[in-house]
Design an enzyme around this catalytic site. Sequence first.
Site, PDB file in Angstrom:
ATOM      1  N   HIS A  23       1.021  -1.392   0.012  1.00 32.22           N
ATOM      2  CA  HIS A  23      -0.152   0.113   0.087  1.00 32.22           C
ATOM      3  C   HIS A  23       0.992   1.336   0.035  1.00 32.22           C
ATOM      4  O   HIS A  23       2.167   1.285   0.397  1.00 32.22           O
ATOM      5  CB  HIS A  23      -0.753   0.269   1.355  1.00 32.22           C
ATOM      6  CG  HIS A  23      -1.778  -0.960   1.809  1.00 32.22           C
ATOM      7  ND1 HIS A  23      -3.187  -1.028   1.299  1.00 32.22           N
ATOM      8  CD2 HIS A  23      -1.482  -2.307   2.120  1.00 32.22           C
ATOM      9  CE1 HIS A  23      -3.582  -2.178   1.903  1.00 32.22           C
ATOM     10  NE2 HIS A  23      -2.478  -3.018   2.112  1.00 32.22           N
ATOM     11  N   THR A  25       0.627   4.901   1.738  1.00 25.43           N
ATOM     12  CA  THR A  25      -0.364   5.702   2.824  1.00 25.43           C
ATOM     13  C   THR A  25      -1.236   6.921   2.388  1.00 25.43           C
ATOM     14  O   THR A  25      -2.412   7.096   3.205  1.00 25.43           O
ATOM     15  CB  THR A  25       0.662   6.325   4.078  1.00 25.43           C
ATOM     16  OG1 THR A  25       1.530   7.359   3.316  1.00 25.43           O
ATOM     17  CG2 THR A  25       1.683   5.336   4.773  1.00 25.43           C
ATOM     18  N   GLU A  88       2.728  -1.060   4.416  1.00 25.37           N
ATOM     19  CA  GLU A  88       2.445   0.611   3.857  1.00 25.37           C
ATOM     20  C   GLU A  88       3.741   1.194   3.850  1.00 25.37           C
ATOM     21  O   GLU A  88       4.779   1.114   4.366  1.00 25.37           O
ATOM     22  CB  GLU A  88       1.571   1.408   5.092  1.00 25.37           C
ATOM     23  CG  GLU A  88       0.198   0.839   5.287  1.00 25.37           C
ATOM     24  CD  GLU A  88      -0.810   1.570   4.634  1.00 25.37           C
ATOM     25  OE1 GLU A  88      -0.406   2.458   3.522  1.00 25.37           O
ATOM     26  OE2 GLU A  88      -1.779   1.304   4.523  1.00 25.37           O
ATOM     27  N   ASP A 136      -3.666   2.214  -4.743  1.00 24.32           N
ATOM     28  CA  ASP A 136      -2.444   1.999  -4.351  1.00 24.32           C
ATOM     29  C   ASP A 136      -1.605   0.742  -4.390  1.00 24.32           C
ATOM     30  O   ASP A 136      -2.606  -0.324  -4.644  1.00 24.32           O
ATOM     31  CB  ASP A 136      -2.200   2.546  -2.948  1.00 24.32           C
ATOM     32  CG  ASP A 136      -3.142   1.848  -2.052  1.00 24.32           C
ATOM     33  OD1 ASP A 136      -4.395   1.432  -2.175  1.00 24.32           O
ATOM     34  OD2 ASP A 136      -2.711   1.226  -0.757  1.00 24.32           O
TER      35      ASP A 136
END
Length: 155
Positions: A23, A25, A88, A136
């Site tokens: 991912h 953020t 992340e 993402d």
Amino acid sequence: MFKLKTPNYNFCKNRKIEYIIIHYTDMKTLGSAIKRLQSKVVKVSCHYIISKKGTIYQLVKENDIAWHAGISKWGKDVNLNDKSIGIELDNNGNEDYPIKQIKSLIKLIKNIKKRHKISKNKVLGHSHIAPGRKIDPGPKFPWKMLFNENLSNLY
Ligand SMILES: [Zn+2]
């Protein structure tokens, strides 16, 4: 590696980890991203977050279920949180990923992949498991670098 706390996870005695989900953020700073991942109100989390300098912070133990994927699907699998580790990257969604950050990510994925025997077919982005809802880690993410390290089939 630094350890941080979050209330946003499900304790799990034993689970099979089959996926690694990447991912960004989507926040301006690392600090604000971490705050969000610890918020009792927002109710999201991840196992690891990596700073732009490549520092890795762990928020949730690998065996516990972090809340990063949301409604998600890959093949026959649904609710990917149950079977995955979420990573992340500190990135606002519109900037290049520094090489130090990607090098740390590659190191971390290598380590996780080995320990849990994860297939490179199951190293994916949030966008792959939640298409139409999530984009993402985005077009700037260097999948090719992971591909070249034999860590993913995407490029
Ligand atoms: Zn995401």
